[in-house]
Design a protein around this motif. Structure first.
Motif, PDB file in Angstrom:
ATOM      1  N   TYR A 154     -32.912 -10.381  23.724  1.00 26.92           N
ATOM      2  CA  TYR A 154     -33.222  -8.197  23.889  1.00 26.92           C
ATOM      3  C   TYR A 154     -32.334  -8.564  24.471  1.00 26.92           C
ATOM      4  O   TYR A 154     -31.226  -9.484  25.169  1.00 26.92           O
ATOM      5  CB  TYR A 154     -34.597  -8.470  24.478  1.00 26.92           C
ATOM      6  N   CYS A 271     -40.903  -5.150  21.010  1.00 23.56           N
ATOM      7  CA  CYS A 271     -42.002  -5.450  22.514  1.00 23.56           C
ATOM      8  C   CYS A 271     -41.408  -6.046  23.081  1.00 23.56           C
ATOM      9  O   CYS A 271     -41.671  -5.476  24.275  1.00 23.56           O
ATOM     10  CB  CYS A 271     -43.014  -5.934  21.536  1.00 23.56           C
ATOM     11  N   LEU A 272     -40.391  -6.931  23.224  1.00 25.73           N
ATOM     12  CA  LEU A 272     -39.248  -7.673  23.883  1.00 25.73           C
ATOM     13  C   LEU A 272     -38.482  -6.152  25.129  1.00 25.73           C
ATOM     14  O   LEU A 272     -38.912  -6.712  26.018  1.00 25.73           O
ATOM     15  CB  LEU A 272     -39.084  -8.561  23.617  1.00 25.73           C
ATOM     16  N   GLU A 273     -38.481  -5.134  24.167  1.00 27.00           N
ATOM     17  CA  GLU A 273     -37.523  -4.141  24.779  1.00 27.00           C
ATOM     18  C   GLU A 273     -38.544  -3.151  25.241  1.00 27.00           C
ATOM     19  O   GLU A 273     -38.283  -2.893  26.447  1.00 27.00           O
ATOM     20  CB  GLU A 273     -36.762  -3.214  23.955  1.00 27.00           C
ATOM     21  N   ILE A 292     -43.732 -15.697  20.453  1.00 29.72           N
ATOM     22  CA  ILE A 292     -43.077 -15.389  21.156  1.00 29.72           C
ATOM     23  C   ILE A 292     -44.040 -14.724  22.959  1.00 29.72           C
ATOM     24  O   ILE A 292     -43.393 -15.038  23.981  1.00 29.72           O
ATOM     25  CB  ILE A 292     -42.878 -13.347  20.808  1.00 29.72           C
ATOM     26  N   ARG A 318     -44.472 -11.120  32.158  1.00 28.10           N
ATOM     27  CA  ARG A 318     -42.554 -10.227  31.969  1.00 28.10           C
ATOM     28  C   ARG A 318     -41.839 -11.175  31.969  1.00 28.10           C
ATOM     29  O   ARG A 318     -40.713 -11.572  31.426  1.00 28.10           O
ATOM     30  CB  ARG A 318     -42.566  -8.746  32.358  1.00 28.10           C
ATOM     31  N   ILE A 321     -41.520 -14.578  29.603  1.00 26.92           N
ATOM     32  CA  ILE A 321     -41.397 -14.560  28.781  1.00 26.92           C
ATOM     33  C   ILE A 321     -39.515 -14.020  28.245  1.00 26.92           C
ATOM     34  O   ILE A 321     -39.375 -14.329  27.138  1.00 26.92           O
ATOM     35  CB  ILE A 321     -42.080 -13.259  28.153  1.00 26.92           C
ATOM     36  N   LEU A 322     -38.856 -13.106  29.052  1.00 25.16           N
ATOM     37  CA  LEU A 322     -37.757 -12.196  28.849  1.00 25.16           C
ATOM     38  C   LEU A 322     -37.213 -13.364  29.258  1.00 25.16           C
ATOM     39  O   LEU A 322     -35.700 -13.548  28.383  1.00 25.16           O
ATOM     40  CB  LEU A 322     -37.840 -11.382  30.173  1.00 25.16           C
ATOM     41  N   PHE A 325     -35.972 -15.320  26.499  1.00 22.93           N
ATOM     42  CA  PHE A 325     -35.249 -14.414  25.262  1.00 22.93           C
ATOM     43  C   PHE A 325     -33.871 -13.577  25.255  1.00 22.93           C
ATOM     44  O   PHE A 325     -34.051 -12.530  25.171  1.00 22.93           O
ATOM     45  CB  PHE A 325     -35.947 -14.090  24.487  1.00 22.93           C
TER      46      PHE A 325
END
Length: 343
Positions: A154, A271-273, A292, A318, A321-322, A325
């Protein structure tokens, strides 16, 4: 001069991420984003322009570039032909579902071409990649092609939870006192937009102070409108057909939750954004979503909807996860791949 690489345009966020990364790595990679004719901006002579561009590209791929990176088989056929004259190309497959229904005749034709050419284009690529383990398994099952998994990332420069002077969407749409849900995506069969509405209807029963912003267009737009009316949600759902890409972070930042209903999602970039902007995703536990998000707390079952998880509990995941990616890390892998395959 570095390795000469040209890149077939894909999603705007992906194009921007690659262009920005390689603008800072010019000593190793001489990167060019191709100016390919795009169907949605094509006009009446799009097909002729697209065919002529591919013919010219065959020559350019042989003469001008060390590596060609294609993101679709329909365009990759030009690199396939050029490979017989020395062109080296990488092919990234961005989809998993090879059985999705398409609405219009034009969409069907493009879909059949993409699926029909996949194995051919993959066969002469110096490397085939895909965006998730779920995709890899599906592609191997259907085509006996075994890609390398390189997840998408992202764009943290555009999508974050820091207010950068974005439009105050909550204020503009008069949602200041509401719990706001958002969904963004094409309204076509495999994205399951009707399930977004049905899920939100259950949410509304539990919390009457809820509103949904649904951004998207497609073959099922009218069906979505009808479903909203049938479930008596007309005053609770804001339909927007299109938003400028640069304004999307403002809409995510206005929302508390993001809803996806796609059950065969190849990656789930939006979804990531959304999560980067603090709109926490609620997703079916299918497709690439388990790899993910890892924790089933983000999931819902459209057939057995339970209470919505606490937003703060979801947000506690949060950063972890971020951090997995970020585009910088993912494109670094392609940087190495370009150098390695150009030799």
């Amino acid at each position: 001069m570095g390795v000469r690489v040209c890149f077939e345009p894909h999603l705007e966020s992906i194009n921007s991420a690659f262009t920005r990364y390689f603008s800072n790595h010019k000593e190793e990679i001489d990167f060019v984003l191709l100016d390919k004719p795009m169907r949605k901006k094509g006009g009446p002579f799009f097909v002729l322009h697209a065919i002529w561009f591919r013919i010219r590209s065959v020559v350019d791929f042989v003469r001008r570039y060390d590596i060609v990176h294609v993101n679709s088989a329909k365009f990759g056929i030009a690199a396939y032909v050029a490979s017989f004259f020395g062109c080296k190309y990488i092919y990234t497959i961005h989809f998993a579902s090879t059985e999705e229904k398409k609405g219009s005749l034009t969409s069907w034709i493009y879909y059949i071409l993409e699926v029909g050419l996949l194995r051919l284009v993959a066969g002469r690529a110096v490397c085939v990649t895909t965006v998730s383990e779920y995709c890899r398994q599906e592609i191997f099952r259907r085509f006996n092609v075994n890609p390398v998994v390189v997840h998408n990332g992202y764009d943290e420069t555009q999508f974050d939870n820091v207010n950068r002077g974005l439009t105050n969407v909550k204020e503009e749409l008069m949602l200041s006192n509401e719990v706001v849900y958002i969904s963004v995506g094409r309204m076509i069969d495999y994205k399951k937009p009707l399930n977004v509405i049905r899920f939100f209807a259950e949410i509304k029963k539990r919390n009457g102070n809820s509103k949904l912003i649904f951004i998207g267009d497609g073959d099922l737009y009218e069906a979505v409108q009808n479903e909203i009316a049938a479930l008596k949600l007309t005053d609770s759902v804001i339909l927007i057909k299109q938003v400028n890409f640069k304004e999307i972070p403002a809409y995510y930042s206005a929302a508390d939750y993001f809803i996806s209903a796609c059950e065969s999602e190849a990656f789930g970039l939006v979804c990531l954004e959304a999560l980067a902007c603090d709109a926490v995703p609620l997703v079916p536990w299918k497709g690439a979503f388990p790899e993910i998000f890892l924790d089933r707390i983000f999931s819902y079952d459209i057939e057995r909807i339970s209470d919505i998880p606490d937003r703060q509990q979801l947000l506690s995941h949060r950063e972890s996860i971020l951090n997995r990616f970020r585009w910088n890390d993912k494109i670094t892998l392609y940087n190495r791949l370009y150098v390695e395959k150009a030799k």
